[in-house]
Design a protein around this motif. Sequence first.
Motif, short mmCIF file in Angstrom:
data_model
loop_
_atom_site.label_atom_id
_atom_site.label_comp_id
_atom_site.label_asym_id
_atom_site.label_seq_id
_atom_site.Cartn_x
_atom_site.Cartn_y
_atom_site.Cartn_z
N TYR A 3 5.74 10.82 -3.44
CA TYR A 3 5.83 12.25 -3.22
C TYR A 3 5.96 12.89 -4.55
CZ TYR A 3 10.84 12.05 -4.19
OH TYR A 3 12.09 11.92 -4.78
N ILE A 4 5.86 14.22 -4.53
CA ILE A 4 5.90 14.99 -5.78
C ILE A 4 7.29 15.58 -5.92
CG2 ILE A 4 4.96 16.97 -7.04
CD1 ILE A 4 2.35 16.53 -5.55
N ASP A 5 7.92 15.23 -7.03
CA ASP A 5 9.24 15.78 -7.30
C ASP A 5 9.06 17.19 -7.77
OD1 ASP A 5 11.76 16.44 -8.19
OD2 ASP A 5 12.04 14.56 -9.31
N PRO A 6 9.66 18.19 -7.01
CA PRO A 6 9.48 19.58 -7.40
C PRO A 6 10.13 19.90 -8.70
CG PRO A 6 10.97 19.43 -5.54
CD PRO A 6 10.48 18.08 -5.76
N TYR A 7 10.96 19.09 -9.14
CA TYR A 7 11.63 19.37 -10.38
C TYR A 7 11.11 18.53 -11.50
CZ TYR A 7 14.91 21.76 -7.23
OH TYR A 7 15.49 22.56 -6.27
N MET A 8 10.74 17.39 -11.19
CA MET A 8 10.29 16.49 -12.26
C MET A 8 8.80 16.63 -12.47
SD MET A 8 13.06 15.11 -13.21
CE MET A 8 12.54 13.76 -14.17
N GLY A 9 8.09 17.09 -11.40
CA GLY A 9 6.64 17.27 -11.52
C GLY A 9 5.91 16.00 -11.59
N ASN A 11 4.97 12.00 -9.54
CA ASN A 11 4.96 11.23 -8.30
C ASN A 11 6.02 10.16 -8.39
OD1 ASN A 11 2.84 12.68 -7.21
ND2 ASN A 11 1.32 11.33 -8.19
N HIS A 12 6.65 9.94 -7.25
CA HIS A 12 7.67 8.90 -7.21
C HIS A 12 7.48 8.10 -5.97
CE1 HIS A 12 10.06 10.40 -10.62
NE2 HIS A 12 9.76 11.64 -10.16
N ASP A 13 7.94 6.86 -6.07
CA ASP A 13 7.93 5.99 -4.89
C ASP A 13 9.10 6.37 -4.06
OD1 ASP A 13 8.41 3.67 -3.16
OD2 ASP A 13 6.76 2.74 -4.31
N SER A 14 8.98 6.52 -2.74
CA SER A 14 10.03 6.99 -1.85
C SER A 14 11.17 6.02 -1.71
CB SER A 14 9.44 7.31 -0.46
OG SER A 14 8.85 6.13 0.07
N SER A 15 10.94 4.81 -2.16
CA SER A 15 12.00 3.82 -2.01
C SER A 15 12.97 3.83 -3.17
CB SER A 15 11.37 2.40 -1.85
OG SER A 15 10.61 2.06 -3.02
N ILE A 16 12.71 4.68 -4.16
CA ILE A 16 13.55 4.73 -5.37
C ILE A 16 14.57 5.87 -5.24
CG2 ILE A 16 13.57 5.02 -7.87
CD1 ILE A 16 10.73 3.86 -7.88
N THR A 17 15.79 5.59 -5.54
CA THR A 17 16.82 6.63 -5.56
C THR A 17 16.92 7.15 -6.95
OG1 THR A 17 18.07 5.51 -3.85
CG2 THR A 17 19.29 7.12 -5.20
N PHE A 18 16.80 8.45 -7.09
CA PHE A 18 16.81 9.03 -8.42
C PHE A 18 17.91 10.09 -8.48
CE2 PHE A 18 14.03 11.54 -5.85
CZ PHE A 18 14.30 12.87 -6.15
N ARG A 19 18.13 10.54 -9.63
CA ARG A 19 19.22 11.51 -9.88
C ARG A 19 18.58 12.81 -10.25
NH1 ARG A 19 23.80 10.82 -14.52
NH2 ARG A 19 24.95 12.74 -14.06
N PRO A 20 18.61 13.73 -9.30
CA PRO A 20 17.96 15.00 -9.57
C PRO A 20 18.85 15.91 -10.36
CG PRO A 20 18.72 15.01 -7.31
CD PRO A 20 19.12 13.68 -7.87
N VAL A 36 19.83 12.28 -2.18
CA VAL A 36 18.88 13.11 -1.42
C VAL A 36 18.07 12.18 -0.55
CG1 VAL A 36 16.97 14.71 -1.54
CG2 VAL A 36 18.76 14.80 -3.24
N SER A 37 17.96 12.49 0.67
CA SER A 37 17.09 11.70 1.57
C SER A 37 15.75 12.40 1.69
CB SER A 37 17.74 11.55 2.95
OG SER A 37 17.93 12.80 3.55
N VAL A 38 14.73 11.63 1.73
CA VAL A 38 13.34 12.16 1.77
C VAL A 38 12.95 12.41 3.21
CG1 VAL A 38 10.94 11.73 1.22
CG2 VAL A 38 12.71 10.90 -0.31
N GLY A 39 12.33 13.59 3.50
CA GLY A 39 11.85 13.95 4.82
C GLY A 39 10.48 13.38 5.10
N PRO A 40 9.93 13.67 6.22
CA PRO A 40 8.58 13.16 6.60
C PRO A 40 7.51 13.79 5.71
CG PRO A 40 9.35 14.76 8.21
CD PRO A 40 10.53 14.54 7.29
N THR A 41 6.40 13.04 5.63
CA THR A 41 5.28 13.49 4.79
C THR A 41 4.65 14.69 5.42
OG1 THR A 41 4.88 11.23 4.10
CG2 THR A 41 3.07 12.82 3.78
#
Length: 282
Positions: A3-9, A11-20, A36-41
């Motif tokens: 998905y596209i991180d609105p802040y980082m700009g 693509n990230h793999d949805s299985s990775i936990t990141f620190r926004p 943050v939990s990721v919603g449906p595509t």
Amino acid sequence: MSYIDPYMGTNHDSSITFRPVCPPRCHPVPCCTCSVSVGPTGVTGATGPTGPTGATGATGIGITRPTGLTGPTGPTGAAGNSVTGPTGPTGSTGPMGPTGPTGTTGATGIGITGPTGPTGPQGEPGSNGISAYGGLYNSGSQLIFFSAPDNDIQVQLNTAMPMRRVTANGNNTITIQTAGDYEINYNVLLNTSKTSTISIGVRRNGVIIPVTRGSQTMSVDSKTSLSYDGRLSASVIVPLTAGDVLDLAISVVRTLPSNFDAVINGYANASFSVKKLNDPSS
């Protein structure tokens, strides 16, 4: 899932936990840690416009390999079904070829000889052969007594030669039966006791034929030296007519010596002959 991180700009793999980075209104504390939990595509957006074509890459370098071996011939295919088409029209006649060699002669046929035809009329006489001839000679010797010069004395010719269309009269003369040109020949061998000139010739009906006259002066006999001799002969062509009577006559020319004796030898030494030359009309 990306998905596209609105802040980082990014693509990230949805299985990775990141620190926004939290927005100030949600996180008064500049640095915080949240989950943050990721919603449906969401629904796939519309396809963006096609970007410009990139530059053509460099031509690659290839190595040509050697041609491989020819493979084996494949099996023959099955014969097709064909139908003979209709015969085309006859072409025009070509030019005549050269004449061939002549064939061998055939065997002779068996025929029957026809009957002999009738004999044709007699043809004209041929140009060969003698149509008329004859002559005389003396089978002995003849003593001659001259009484005067230039006085003709008949030569004795008592034997006839073969005759054809010429008649022997029995008095030292011959008679011509057919007219034409005749060859006249005579031969006389004369011996005398004294030298003198002797003349001889053929008479026609008692008159000397000029062309037949000849003369000879007697000369000493080479064997005896006691007498004189001379040979008188001639061969001439004369035209004669039927019924002409011929004989041979001899004389002494101009001067007659006294006590003059003469003798004519016999056979071939006292001969006279005629023969008619070829004449188609005879």
